[in-house]
Design an enzyme around this catalytic site. Structure first.
Site, PDB file in Angstrom:
ATOM      1  N   LEU A   1       0.807  -1.224   0.000  1.00 31.97           N
ATOM      2  CA  LEU A   1       0.000   0.000   0.000  1.00 31.97           C
ATOM      3  C   LEU A   1       0.839   1.274   0.000  1.00 31.97           C
ATOM      4  CD1 LEU A   1      -2.847  -0.955   2.519  1.00 31.97           C
ATOM      5  CD2 LEU A   1      -2.686  -1.446   0.068  1.00 31.97           C
ATOM      6  N   HIS A   2       0.346   2.252  -0.747  1.00 36.66           N
ATOM      7  CA  HIS A   2       0.971   3.586  -0.792  1.00 36.66           C
ATOM      8  C   HIS A   2      -0.141   4.634  -0.686  1.00 36.66           C
ATOM      9  CE1 HIS A   2      -0.574   3.604  -4.858  1.00 36.66           C
ATOM     10  NE2 HIS A   2       0.122   2.522  -5.155  1.00 36.66           N
TER      11      HIS A   2
ATOM     12  N   HIS B   1      -3.535   4.051  -2.555  1.00 35.59           N
ATOM     13  CA  HIS B   1      -4.452   3.109  -1.885  1.00 35.59           C
ATOM     14  C   HIS B   1      -5.085   3.770  -0.656  1.00 35.59           C
ATOM     15  CE1 HIS B   1      -1.370   0.157  -3.591  1.00 35.59           C
ATOM     16  NE2 HIS B   1      -2.486  -0.224  -4.176  1.00 35.59           N
TER      17      HIS B   1
ATOM     18  N   LYS C   1      -6.145   6.181 -11.471  1.00 42.35           N
ATOM     19  CA  LYS C   1      -4.816   5.825 -11.982  1.00 42.35           C
ATOM     20  C   LYS C   1      -4.947   4.703 -13.018  1.00 42.35           C
ATOM     21  CE  LYS C   1      -0.411   4.359 -11.868  1.00 42.35           C
ATOM     22  NZ  LYS C   1      -0.349   2.994 -11.433  1.00 42.35           N
ATOM     23  N   ASP C   2      -5.840   3.726 -12.707  1.00 44.85           N
ATOM     24  CA  ASP C   2      -6.115   2.633 -13.639  1.00 44.85           C
ATOM     25  C   ASP C   2      -7.424   2.961 -14.362  1.00 44.85           C
ATOM     26  OD1 ASP C   2      -4.049   0.352 -12.818  1.00 44.85           O
ATOM     27  OD2 ASP C   2      -4.724   1.369 -11.016  1.00 44.85           O
TER      28      ASP C   2
ATOM     29  N   VAL D   1      -3.310   9.889  -7.050  1.00 50.72           N
ATOM     30  CA  VAL D   1      -2.408  10.503  -6.063  1.00 50.72           C
ATOM     31  C   VAL D   1      -0.988  10.425  -6.630  1.00 50.72           C
ATOM     32  CG1 VAL D   1      -1.514  10.389  -3.706  1.00 50.72           C
ATOM     33  CG2 VAL D   1      -3.925   9.871  -4.153  1.00 50.72           C
TER      34      VAL D   1
ATOM     35  N   SER E   1       2.588   4.178  -7.372  1.00 50.76           N
ATOM     36  CA  SER E   1       2.331   2.813  -7.826  1.00 50.76           C
ATOM     37  C   SER E   1       3.218   1.867  -7.029  1.00 50.76           C
ATOM     38  CB  SER E   1       2.666   2.691  -9.322  1.00 50.76           C
ATOM     39  OG  SER E   1       2.768   1.332  -9.689  1.00 50.76           O
ATOM     40  N   SER E   2       2.694   0.687  -6.725  1.00 54.63           N
ATOM     41  CA  SER E   2       3.510  -0.313  -6.035  1.00 54.63           C
ATOM     42  C   SER E   2       4.719  -0.665  -6.895  1.00 54.63           C
ATOM     43  CB  SER E   2       2.693  -1.573  -5.762  1.00 54.63           C
ATOM     44  OG  SER E   2       1.495  -1.234  -5.105  1.00 54.63           O
ATOM     45  N   ARG E   3       4.573  -0.554  -8.222  1.00 57.86           N
ATOM     46  CA  ARG E   3       5.670  -0.918  -9.132  1.00 57.86           C
ATOM     47  C   ARG E   3       6.783   0.123  -9.152  1.00 57.86           C
ATOM     48  NH1 ARG E   3       1.242  -3.419 -12.313  1.00 57.86           N
ATOM     49  NH2 ARG E   3       1.719  -5.647 -12.438  1.00 57.86           N
TER      50      ARG E   3
HETATM   51  P1  AMP Z   1      -3.418  -2.102  -7.128  1.00 55.69           P
HETATM   52  O1  AMP Z   1      -3.003  -2.544  -5.762  1.00 55.69           O
HETATM   53  O2  AMP Z   1      -2.314  -1.520  -7.933  1.00 55.69           O
HETATM   54  O3  AMP Z   1      -4.236  -3.145  -7.848  1.00 55.69           O
HETATM   55  O4  AMP Z   1      -4.421  -0.882  -6.891  1.00 55.69           O
HETATM   56  C1  AMP Z   1      -5.546  -0.993  -6.071  1.00 55.69           C
HETATM   57  C2  AMP Z   1      -6.401   0.217  -6.249  1.00 55.69           C
HETATM   58  O5  AMP Z   1      -5.662   1.395  -5.915  1.00 55.69           O
HETATM   59  C3  AMP Z   1      -6.864   0.398  -7.700  1.00 55.69           C
HETATM   60  O6  AMP Z   1      -8.211   0.839  -7.711  1.00 55.69           O
HETATM   61  C4  AMP Z   1      -5.922   1.452  -8.207  1.00 55.69           C
HETATM   62  O7  AMP Z   1      -6.449   2.218  -9.273  1.00 55.69           O
HETATM   63  C5  AMP Z   1      -5.740   2.313  -6.971  1.00 55.69           C
HETATM   64  N1  AMP Z   1      -4.522   3.109  -7.102  1.00 55.69           N
HETATM   65  C6  AMP Z   1      -3.274   2.656  -7.391  1.00 55.69           C
HETATM   66  N2  AMP Z   1      -2.413   3.689  -7.504  1.00 55.69           N
HETATM   67  C7  AMP Z   1      -3.128   4.814  -7.280  1.00 55.69           C
HETATM   68  C8  AMP Z   1      -2.818   6.218  -7.267  1.00 55.69           C
HETATM   69  N3  AMP Z   1      -1.587   6.652  -7.489  1.00 55.69           N
HETATM   70  N4  AMP Z   1      -3.814   7.082  -7.006  1.00 55.69           N
HETATM   71  C9  AMP Z   1      -5.078   6.649  -6.768  1.00 55.69           C
HETATM   72  N5  AMP Z   1      -5.438   5.364  -6.776  1.00 55.69           N
HETATM   73  C10 AMP Z   1      -4.483   4.445  -7.023  1.00 55.69           C
END
Ligand code: AMP
Length: 282
Positions: free
Chosen positions: A33-34, A37, A150-151, A177, A186-188
């Site tokens: 998480l960042h 999230h 973001k997605d 964000v 991004s986690s990446r």
């Molecule tokens: P993930 O863990 O990457 O699958 O992301 C989980 C959720 O967090 C998804 O709905 C993403 O779109 C959202 N998310 C990831 N990065 C961001 C960001 N930088 N700003 C806002 N939402 C994000």
């Protein structure tokens, strides 16, 4: 805050919440998480009585050769972050729990909405996303589910699916964000070395400069795409996957930059594939 791994345990919690007329907000994530999230969890907490955050690195949305194995994981840290934002339950199921032996049912959304943009280079990705989100919705049965813009394509696909399958859940899109220098969280991002991390700022820079051009009157989507491509190509570490200017909801091609517009891109920096976008009302 509770950390639950079994579907049965989540169902018990949901039944209890329903008995007490509590609304349920749901934030599906793959963990690590960042701030992005956490903004989703915060919003879910503001709008619901019970907040459930799922942490599940979903194997079916990764293609062969992608980063499923190396995807960063830290359940302990994630749980304390989720708790600090007010989450009530972290749901962290095993792969076997989510995909029982013999599992052979998938959800697939047809058409441009899944075939273009990320769908073009990540075949099967949105089938994996739609399948896991449907499963999670069936387990958690939330009133509202929070997804990051973001997605952007994921939001469009999930909204389409909810409409098509008459799922009784409100999809709440939340703004991107960013880090202080503009890079979308991004986690990446943890894959990037120092030089790649610096190069990554060109993505948001290109998008924001494109927005300025639009505000100055540019209405040709091709010119906007070319401008972004040129800007990103000035950074030698970047290899563009796609740059697209499309309709914000349907993701269909547009002839003029007018109305609900999404400028979306994917770029490889070293081995890391990053995505970013801007959604505009012109
Ligand atoms: P993930 O863990 O990457 O699958 O992301 C989980 C959720 O967090 C998804 O709905 C993403 O779109 C959202 N998310 C990831 N990065 C961001 C960001 N930088 N700003 C806002 N939402 C994000």
């Amino acid at each position: 805050m509770k950390i639950l791994e079994a579907i049965g345990d989540i169902r018990e919690e949901i039944k209890e919440a329903r008995r007490n007329n509590k609304s349920v907000g749901f934030v599906p994530t793959m963990g690590y998480l960042h701030g992005g999230h956490l903004s989703l969890i915060k919003k879910a907490k503001e709008e619901n009585d019970l907040v459930i955050v799922s942490i599940f690195v979903n194997p079916t949305q990764f293609g062969p050769g992608e980063d499923f194995e190396s995807y960063p994981r830290d359940l302990k840290k994630d749980s304390s972050l989720a708790q600090s934002m007010g989450a009530d339950i972290v749901f962290s199921p095993s792969i076997e729990e989510m995909y029982p032996l013999g599992c052979s049912t998938y959800v697939e959304i047809e058409g441009d909405i899944t075939k273009k943009l990320c769908g073009a280079s990540r075949s099967g990705h949105f089938k994996g996303v739609a399948t896991v989100v449907t499963k999670l919705f069936n387990i958690v049965m939330p009133n509202r589910a929070y997804f990051g813009q973001k997605d952007a394509q994921q939001v469009a696909v999930i909204k389409r699916m909810v409409k098509d399958l008459h799922l009784d859940v409100e999809i709440v899109p939340c703004p991107i964000v960013r880090e202080g220098d503009g890079l979308a969280m991004s986690s990446r991002n943890t894959y990037l070395n120092e030089e790649e991390r610096r190069a990554g700022t060109i993505l948001s820079k290109a998008l924001f400069e494109a927005k300025e051009r639009i505000e100055e009157g540019e209405i040709n989507p091709l010119k906007i795409s070319y401008f972004i491509i040129e800007t990103i190509e000035s950074e030698p570490l970047c290899e563009i996957d796609y740059v697209e200017v499309v309709h914000g909801e349907t993701l269909e091609s547009i002839e003029r930059v007018k109305g609900d517009v999404l400028i979306a891109l994917a770029v490889k920096i070293g081995k890391t594939r990053l995505i970013d976008n801007l959604r505009l009302e012109v």
